[in-house]
Motif scaffolding. Structure first.
Motif, PDB file in Angstrom:
ATOM      1  N   ILE A   1      10.710 -55.655 -36.854  1.00 47.70           N
ATOM      2  CA  ILE A   1      10.114 -56.638 -35.942  1.00 47.70           C
ATOM      3  C   ILE A   1       9.623 -57.872 -36.702  1.00 47.70           C
TER       4      ILE A   1
ATOM      5  N   ARG B   1      -2.445 -56.310 -36.624  1.00 48.55           N
ATOM      6  CA  ARG B   1      -2.125 -54.898 -36.879  1.00 48.55           C
ATOM      7  C   ARG B   1      -0.951 -54.741 -37.845  1.00 48.55           C
ATOM      8  N   ARG B   2      -0.041 -55.719 -37.828  1.00 48.99           N
ATOM      9  CA  ARG B   2       1.111 -55.608 -38.739  1.00 48.99           C
ATOM     10  C   ARG B   2       0.693 -55.754 -40.195  1.00 48.99           C
TER      11      ARG B   2
ATOM     12  N   ASN C   1      -8.731 -51.531 -36.356  1.00 49.86           N
ATOM     13  CA  ASN C   1      -7.443 -52.122 -35.944  1.00 49.86           C
ATOM     14  C   ASN C   1      -7.368 -52.363 -34.435  1.00 49.86           C
TER      15      ASN C   1
ATOM     16  N   ILE D   1      -7.685 -50.599 -31.850  1.00 47.28           N
ATOM     17  CA  ILE D   1      -7.234 -49.618 -30.872  1.00 47.28           C
ATOM     18  C   ILE D   1      -8.389 -49.443 -29.883  1.00 47.28           C
TER      19      ILE D   1
ATOM     20  N   TYR E   1      -1.373 -47.871 -40.611  1.00 41.06           N
ATOM     21  CA  TYR E   1      -2.192 -46.951 -39.822  1.00 41.06           C
ATOM     22  C   TYR E   1      -1.545 -45.571 -39.830  1.00 41.06           C
TER      23      TYR E   1
ATOM     24  N   PHE F   1       8.190 -41.351 -34.519  1.00 39.93           N
ATOM     25  CA  PHE F   1       9.020 -41.503 -33.329  1.00 39.93           C
ATOM     26  C   PHE F   1      10.126 -40.452 -33.375  1.00 39.93           C
TER      27      PHE F   1
ATOM     28  N   GLU G   1       0.075 -44.411 -29.732  1.00 36.47           N
ATOM     29  CA  GLU G   1      -0.993 -44.998 -30.545  1.00 36.47           C
ATOM     30  C   GLU G   1      -0.448 -45.455 -31.896  1.00 36.47           C
ATOM     31  N   ALA G   2       0.423 -44.644 -32.466  1.00 39.26           N
ATOM     32  CA  ALA G   2       1.045 -45.039 -33.733  1.00 39.26           C
ATOM     33  C   ALA G   2       1.800 -46.356 -33.550  1.00 39.26           C
ATOM     34  N   GLY G   3       2.532 -46.463 -32.449  1.00 44.31           N
ATOM     35  CA  GLY G   3       3.293 -47.679 -32.182  1.00 44.31           C
ATOM     36  C   GLY G   3       2.399 -48.897 -32.009  1.00 44.31           C
ATOM     37  N   ARG G   4       1.341 -48.711 -31.222  1.00 45.12           N
ATOM     38  CA  ARG G   4       0.419 -49.829 -31.022  1.00 45.12           C
ATOM     39  C   ARG G   4      -0.239 -50.193 -32.338  1.00 45.12           C
ATOM     40  N   GLY G   5      -0.644 -49.161 -33.087  1.00 43.99           N
ATOM     41  CA  GLY G   5      -1.358 -49.379 -34.342  1.00 43.99           C
ATOM     42  C   GLY G   5      -0.518 -50.135 -35.361  1.00 43.99           C
ATOM     43  N   MET G   6       0.807 -49.966 -35.305  1.00 42.75           N
ATOM     44  CA  MET G   6       1.620 -50.691 -36.300  1.00 42.75           C
ATOM     45  C   MET G   6       1.990 -52.087 -35.804  1.00 42.75           C
ATOM     46  N   GLY G   7       1.478 -52.445 -34.623  1.00 45.58           N
ATOM     47  CA  GLY G   7       1.624 -53.830 -34.186  1.00 45.58           C
ATOM     48  C   GLY G   7       2.810 -54.108 -33.274  1.00 45.58           C
ATOM     49  N   LEU G   8       3.321 -53.079 -32.597  1.00 41.73           N
ATOM     50  CA  LEU G   8       4.360 -53.333 -31.601  1.00 41.73           C
ATOM     51  C   LEU G   8       3.711 -53.991 -30.384  1.00 41.73           C
TER      52      LEU G   8
ATOM     53  N   GLU H   1      -1.408 -58.203 -32.360  1.00 37.49           N
ATOM     54  CA  GLU H   1      -0.187 -57.616 -32.946  1.00 37.49           C
ATOM     55  C   GLU H   1       0.017 -58.083 -34.390  1.00 37.49           C
TER      56      GLU H   1
ATOM     57  N   ILE I   1      -2.135 -41.803 -38.462  1.00 39.29           N
ATOM     58  CA  ILE I   1      -3.002 -41.015 -37.596  1.00 39.29           C
ATOM     59  C   ILE I   1      -2.846 -39.534 -37.884  1.00 39.29           C
TER      60      ILE I   1
END
Ligand SMILES: Nc1ncnc2c1ncn2[C@@H]1O[C@H](COP(=O)(O)OP(=O)(O)OP(=O)(O)O)[C@@H](O)[C@H]1O
Ligand SMILES: [Mg+2]
Lengths: 225, 340
Positions: free
Chosen positions: B108, B80-81, B54, B56, B85, B93, A119-126, B77, B87
C-alpha cells in the motif's frame, strides 16, 4: 403407445420451436442476471452498514424476512397498480425477495471474520476501503457466494411465476401449457428451468468451494516442491 | 542526542458505559531506541494504554506526541503505517501467503516489486524463517511460534520507527519463547527500534526491558530501569511484585554493562572474560566455572571495557551505590553530548 407418442411430441416440439425455446431461455437468464446484479449492488453495501449495528441488522433482517414470506403471486398483484405489467415489476419483486437471502448470508460472512484479523489490519494502517477489499471481502466471499447460489436458484424458480404478469421467460411455456392444456409445453418449461438451476448450482458451487479454500488458506498450489 | 520518540501527557481512558477508568492520568516519555516493557496484572490497563498509542482506541483525555507531533493531528492511516503492531492473537491474514502477509504495508506504500521481494527475504531471515519454502505457505501451515515470527516480520515490514507488541509470546511454550525473546533482543539491538512491549510475565518484562512500566488499576506505579525497580521500588505495590523474585532471579535480570568497573590492572590472556550484554547470573556461573576472583568485561568487538570482581559482586549494596554513581556519570556525559 400414448407414452411413445408423447415422447415423440416432446422432441418434435423442440425441432419446430427451438428458436422460441432459446429466446425464452435467454429472456429467463436476462431477468435472473438483472435481478442478481441489482441485488448484489444493494445487498453488499447494505450488509456492510448493518454490520456496524446489531440493532439495525435485526430490524432490517426482520423486515426482509417478512417480505420474503409474502407469496410471489400476491406480491406481483400488489405491485401491478404501481409499476404496471412486465419485466420491471418482476425484477423489482425478485430483487426484494433476494435481499433476504443475500443480506443474511453476506452479513454472516462479514461477522465470521475474526476481530483480531481486522484489528491487525487497522493497526497496520489499512484504510476502510483497503481493509474491505483486501481482507473483509475475500474472507466473507464463501458465505456471500453461498447466498448467491441460493438466490440464483430461488430467482430461476420465481422468474417462471413472473411470466404471469407478462415478464416473459420460461414461465410463459408453463402458463401457455396450462391454459391450452398442452403438456409438452409444460414439460419443456419444467425441464429447461430445472436444467438452468442445476447448471447454475454446479457452476457456483465450484466458485464457492474455491473461495472457501482460499479464505482458509488451503489452496493446494500454495506450497511448491 | 537522544530523540523523544513518544510522549504521553496525562492520558486517561474511560470506555463508554464503564464505571471506572481503564487508564488514569498516564504521563511518560519514551526515548528513541528504548525497549520498554509494560508489566501488570490482568485488567490493569496495559492493552488499553498500548492501543491508545496507535489510536485503535481514542483517549478520553490527554495528549500523545509522536516525535513531537500530536497524533490527533496526524492522518490516522499514515501514522499507523509508521508503527509496527503485533497483537496477542497474531491476526495473520489466513487467505494470504506468508509473503503476501508481510508485503501488505509495503504494497500500500507502492514499493516496487524488487524492493518488496528483497524486504520479505530480509525479514524472513531476520526472524529465522529464511528457508525459501516458507514464503509460499499459508498461516495455517505454520506452527504457533512460526506464525508469531511472521506476525513480527509483518509488523516490521515498512521499517517502522516504533513497535507496539501486546503479549506477542503469550501462547508459546517456554523454550520457543526464550528463543523468540533472544531474537527480539538481537533484532532490537541491530535495528535500534523503539519498542513498547506488553507482558504479564515478570521475567519477560525484566529480561527484555531497558525500562519497565509497572501498571496497576490503570495507573503507572513506576516507570524505571529494571535495576531501580529492584533496588528502589516506588511503592508497596512494586515492592510486593518484586518480592516474589528470589536472589537468582534478580541476578538474571541485571545486565553486566550496568556493573562494569574501571580496570584495576592490565588484561592478560589468562583472564576470565564476560560479555557486557550478559546478566549477573552468568557472571556468578563464570566465577564458579573459572575459579577467578575477577572477570574482564568485553564489548561486541571483544575489546576489554572494564572488569567485575568477586568482592564487588558479593556486596550488592556496594554495587548498587557504585551503579547509581555510574548512572549519574553517564547522564552527565549524555547531557554534554546533547549540547553539541
Ligand atoms: N472495549 C472495552 N470496553 C469496555 N471496557 C474495556 C474494554 N477493553 C478493556 N476494558 C476494561 O478496561 C480494563 C483494562 O483492560 P485491559 O485490556 O487494558 O487490561 P490488560 O492489562 O491488557 O489485561 P490482560 O493482561 O488481561 O490483557 C479492564 O477492566 C477491562 O475490563
Ligand atoms: Mg491485554
Amino acid at each position: 403407445m400414448i407414452m411413445t407418442n408423447s415422447i415423440a411430441d416432446f422432441f418434435n416440439y423442440f425441432g419446430e420451436y427451438h428458436d422460441d425455446l432459446l429466446i425464452m431461455v435467454a429472456q429467463h437468464l436476462q431477468i435472473v442476471l438483472t435481478v442478481l446484479a441489482i441485488s448484489i449492488i444493494i445487498a453488499v453495501p447494505l450488509s456492510l452498514v448493518l454490520y456496524q449495528s446489531q440493532l439495525l441488522s435485526s430490524i432490517v433482517l426482520a423486515i426482509l424476512g417478512a417480505l420474503y414470506a409474502i407469496p410471489s403471486l400476491a406480491f406481483f398483484a400488489i405491485l401491478i397498480p404501481i409499476c404496471g405489467l412486465g419485466m420491471p415489476t418482476a425484477v423489482t419483486v425478485l430483487v426484494v425477495y433476494v435481499q433476504f437471502i443475500l443480506v443474511r448470508n453476506t452479513l454472516a460472512g462479514f461477522k465470521s471474520v475474526d476481530a483480531s484479523i481486522l484489528e491487525a489490519g487497522r493497526g497496520m494502517g489499512l484504510s476502510k476501503l483497503q481493509l474491505f477489499v483486501k481482507v473483509q471481502l475475500p474472507l466473507a466471499l464463501p458465505s456471500l457466494l453461498g447466498g448467491l447460489r441460493l438466490a440464483v436458484i430461488a430467482t430461476i424458480g420465481m422468474t417462471t411465476i413472473a411470466a404471469s404478469i407478462g415478464a416473459g421467460g420460461l414461465g410463459t411455456l408453463l402458463f401457455d401449457g396450462l391454459r391450452m392444456d398442452y403438456a409438452v409445453k409444460i414439460v419443456w418449461g419444467t425441464v429447461l428451468a430445472f436444467l438452468l438451476s442445476w447448471a447454475a448450482n454446479r457452476i457456483l458451487l465450484i466458485f464457492e468451494r474455491r473461495s472457501l479454500k482460499k479464505s482458509r488458506g488451503e489452496l493446494k498450489t500454495a506450497i511448491r516442491n | 542526542m537522544t530523540n523523544i520518540a513518544l510522549e504521553l501527557v496525562n492520558i486517561t481512558k474511560k470506555f463508554a458505559h464503564a464505571e471506572t477508568n481503564s487508564v488514569t492520568g498516564v504521563s511518560l516519555t519514551i526515548n528513541e531506541g528504548d525497549f520498554v516493557t509494560i508489566l501488570g496484572t490482568s485488567g490493569s490497563g496495559k492493552t488499553t494504554l498500548l492501543k491508545m498509542v496507535n489510536r485503535i482506541y481514542e483517549s478520553t483525555s490527554g495528549d500523545i506526541f509522536f516525535y513531537g507531533e500530536n497524533i490527533k493531528k496526524l492522518k490516522v492511516e499514515d501514522y499507523r503505517r509508521k508503527i509496527g503492531y503485533v497483537i496477542q492473537q497474531i491476526g495473520l491474514f489466513p487467505h494470504m501467503t506468508v509473503e503476501q502477509n508481510i508485503a501488505t504495508v509495503p504494497k500500500i506504500l507502492h514499493w516496487n516489486k524488487e524492493k518488496i521481494n528483497a524486504r520479505v527475504d530480509e525479514l524472513l531471515k531476520l526472524v529465522g524463517l529464511g528457508d525459501e519454502h516458507y514464503k509460499k505457505r499459508y498461516p495455517k501451515q505454520l506452527s504457533g511460534g512460526q506464525q508469531q515470527r511472521i506476525g513480527l516480520a509483518r509488523a516490521m515490514a515498512a521499517d517502522p520507527q516504533l513497535m507496539l507488541m501486546d503479549e506477542p509470546f503469550g501462547a508459546i511454550d517456554a523454550i520457543t519463547r526464550q528463543n523468540l525473546q533472544d531474537e527480539l533482543i538481537n533484532i532490537q539491538k541491530k535495528l535500534n527500534k523503539t519498542i513498547l512491549f506488553v507482558t504479564h510475565d515478570i521475567n519477560e518484562a525484566f529480561k527484555l526491558g531497558d525500562k519497565i512500566i509497572i501498571m496497576d488499576k490503570g495507573e503507572v506505579q513506576q516507570f524505571d530501569t529494571p535495576y531501580n525497580i529492584l533496588f528502589h521500588p516506588a511503592n508497596d505495590f512494586v515492592k510486593q511484585l518484586i518480592e516474589t523474585e528470589n536472589i537468582i532471579n534478580r541476578l538474571k535480570v541485571l545486565r553486566v554493562e550496568n556493573f562494569v568497573q574501571p580496570l584495576t590492572q592490565p588484561t592478560k590472556l589468562a583472564d576470565g572474560v564476560i560479555h557486557n550484554d550478559k546478566f549477573l547470573d552468568d557472571v556468578l556461573a563464570k566465577f564458579f566455572e573459572t575459579g577467578k576472583k575477577r572477570l574482564v568485561v568485553i564489548d561486541d568487538q571483544e575489546e576489554p571495557i572494564g572488569e567485575i570482581s568477586w568482592d564487588q559482586f558479593i556486596q550488592l549494596k556496594k554495587i548498587q551505590d557504585n551503579v547509581v554513581r555510574l548512572d549519574v556519570q553517564k547522564k552527565n556525559i549524555r547531557r554534554v553530548n546533547d549540547h553539541d
